[in-house]
Design a protein around this motif. Structure first.
Motif, PDB file in Angstrom:
ATOM      1  N   ARG A 100       0.443  15.881  -0.132  1.00 30.55           N
ATOM      2  CA  ARG A 100       0.809  14.935  -1.182  1.00 30.55           C
ATOM      3  C   ARG A 100      -0.020  13.650  -1.144  1.00 30.55           C
ATOM      4  NH1 ARG A 100       7.082  13.715  -1.935  1.00 30.55           N
ATOM      5  NH2 ARG A 100       6.930  15.924  -2.435  1.00 30.55           N
ATOM      6  N   HIS A 101      -0.295  13.149   0.055  1.00 26.20           N
ATOM      7  CA  HIS A 101      -0.895  11.815   0.165  1.00 26.20           C
ATOM      8  C   HIS A 101      -2.271  11.770   0.830  1.00 26.20           C
ATOM      9  CE1 HIS A 101       2.942  10.153  -1.095  1.00 26.20           C
ATOM     10  NE2 HIS A 101       3.549  10.813  -0.123  1.00 26.20           N
ATOM     11  N   ARG A 102      -2.651  12.795   1.588  1.00 25.00           N
ATOM     12  CA  ARG A 102      -3.920  12.789   2.307  1.00 25.00           C
ATOM     13  C   ARG A 102      -4.559  14.173   2.237  1.00 25.00           C
ATOM     14  NH1 ARG A 102      -2.947   8.264   1.922  1.00 25.00           N
ATOM     15  NH2 ARG A 102      -3.095   6.547   3.433  1.00 25.00           N
TER      16      ARG A 102
ATOM     17  N   ALA B 258       2.233   1.633  -3.487  1.00 22.61           N
ATOM     18  CA  ALA B 258       1.206   2.017  -4.450  1.00 22.61           C
ATOM     19  C   ALA B 258       0.877   3.505  -4.348  1.00 22.61           C
ATOM     20  CB  ALA B 258      -0.056   1.183  -4.226  1.00 22.61           C
ATOM     21  N   GLU B 259       0.948   4.054  -3.131  1.00 21.19           N
ATOM     22  CA  GLU B 259       0.640   5.461  -2.930  1.00 21.19           C
ATOM     23  C   GLU B 259       1.862   6.353  -3.064  1.00 21.19           C
ATOM     24  OE1 GLU B 259      -1.874   6.631   0.273  1.00 21.19           O
ATOM     25  OE2 GLU B 259      -2.774   4.641   0.463  1.00 21.19           O
TER      26      GLU B 259
ATOM     27  N   GLY C 102       0.813  -1.206   0.000  1.00 22.83           N
ATOM     28  CA  GLY C 102       0.000   0.000   0.000  1.00 22.83           C
ATOM     29  C   GLY C 102       0.849   1.259   0.000  1.00 22.83           C
ATOM     30  N   TYR C 103       1.917   1.269   0.787  1.00 24.60           N
ATOM     31  CA  TYR C 103       2.832   2.405   0.793  1.00 24.60           C
ATOM     32  C   TYR C 103       3.405   2.627  -0.607  1.00 24.60           C
ATOM     33  CZ  TYR C 103       3.300   3.477   5.806  1.00 24.60           C
ATOM     34  OH  TYR C 103       3.088   3.908   7.094  1.00 24.60           O
TER      35      TYR C 103
ATOM     36  N   ILE D 204       4.366   6.523  -1.015  1.00 25.38           N
ATOM     37  CA  ILE D 204       4.841   6.988   0.285  1.00 25.38           C
ATOM     38  C   ILE D 204       6.217   6.389   0.539  1.00 25.38           C
ATOM     39  CG2 ILE D 204       4.390   7.049   2.774  1.00 25.38           C
ATOM     40  CD1 ILE D 204       1.417   6.690   2.119  1.00 25.38           C
TER      41      ILE D 204
ATOM     42  N   LEU E  91      -2.477   1.778   7.297  1.00 27.01           N
ATOM     43  CA  LEU E  91      -2.143   3.088   6.737  1.00 27.01           C
ATOM     44  C   LEU E  91      -3.040   4.184   7.300  1.00 27.01           C
ATOM     45  CD1 LEU E  91      -1.285   0.872   4.479  1.00 27.01           C
ATOM     46  CD2 LEU E  91      -0.963   2.862   3.030  1.00 27.01           C
TER      47      LEU E  91
END
Length: 305
Positions: free
Chosen positions: A208-210, A102-103, A99-100, A105, A145
């Motif tokens: 960037r991510h959230r 894929a995003e 998951g990290y 991170i 996550l």
């Protein structure tokens, strides 16, 4: 940076131990994980029901229930938590890491966040005299996550009724909203510069991510926000400097958190608690005099960026 192969399809002692080593797990604890594996844990984790639950530990809306089901499935005598820890690390090394990636991170954030597992195991040695793992009730947040460690602090994305009503009321809100819960790891550097850097890192990370949480209120519930600490610590205390960043909107004066965080879960009567640090001596005198420490709930006034 980690170079392990993902283990989403089947559990692997290699990937579990590799992640444990990467986050600084004590060698003795890793040995206990290997022993649990050799005693048949590997077979159990690769059974369909367990494998599916391990994958769900990385899914936000399913992670908590997956933890509960795994606790029941893996419970067999008093193994001091090694089975559920192996399952958690299996999720971390597999679907969580996936998951990290894929995003997009960074794996530095992944390692820092997964470091909670090593920190909790280390804390158990101080508190109980032997390594164990008793924090699975908390660490599904890391595998799903939901919590990220950025420098000194951890940030948990919350929403709806997970946010205390007092926080919503402080903002004049009547409907549930997204909010970010700030957690203070036991090894956190609370110097002003380190806290500033962490808050700045959260802002950049969220943008960037959230993004849906980028403008959310940051709140904290902790014994470190207890107003009583002003009586126990010197004015130049880093803890008090951190506390002053927040508007305290609620105090739970009778909360017993002080016993865990000041006295490492020592169950002794107050009169018999140790006095080997300045804080312990001051806190003990205060408690013996009828004082209470409790916890405070606060909203961050201004995130320095």
């Amino acid at each position: 940076m980690m170079t392990m192969e993902l283990s989403e399809q089947s559990s692997s002692c290699v990937s579990i131990c590799q992640l444990a080593e990467a986050v600084g797990m004590p060698a003795e604890a890793i040995g206990k994980l290997r022993s649990a594996w050799d005693e048949g844990l590997g077979t159990r984790l690769n059974e369909n029901n367990a494998a599916g639950l391990i994958r769900e530990l990385s899914v936000g809306e399913r992670a908590e229930s997956a933890w509960r089901e795994l606790e029941t499935l893996l419970r067999a005598g008093n193994d001091e938590g090694w089975k559920i820890l192996a399952a958690m690390l299996d999720a971390g090394a597999g679907p969580t890491l996936a998951g990290y990636r894929a995003e997009g991170i960074g794996e530095d954030v992944f390692i820092a966040t997964m470091g909670a597992f090593s920190r909790f195991v280390e804390e158990s040695k101080v508190r109980y005299g032997s390594y164990r793992f008793d924090r699975a009730f908390w660490t599904w947040r890391q595998t799903s996550l939901r919590i990220f460690r950025l420098g000194a602090l951890e940030y948990e994305t919350t929403k709806g009724m997970e946010t205390p009503a007092c926080i919503l009321e402080a903002g004049g809100l009547t409907e549930p909203v997204r909010a970010v819960s700030v957690h203070i790891p036991s090894d956190a550097d609370l110097s002003p510069a380190a806290v500033d850097a962490s808050l700045s890192a959260w802002h950049e990370f969220a943008m960037r991510h959230r993004r849906q949480w980028a403008d959310a209120s940051l709140w904290c519930e902790s014994w470190l926000l207890a107003p009583a600490l002003e009586r126990l610590l010197p004015p130049n205390s880093r803890i008090l400097a951190f506390q002053r960043r927040f508007s305290i909107v609620q105090v739970h004066a009778d909360a017993p958190d002080w016993r865990e965080w000041i006295f490492d879960c020592n169950p002794s009567p107050i009169a018999e608690l140790p006095e080997d640090t300045a804080l312990r001596r001051t806190a003990k005198r205060y408690l013996l005099g009828g004082g209470s420490i409790g916890v405070g709930v606060g909203v961050l006034r201004t995130a320095r960026r």
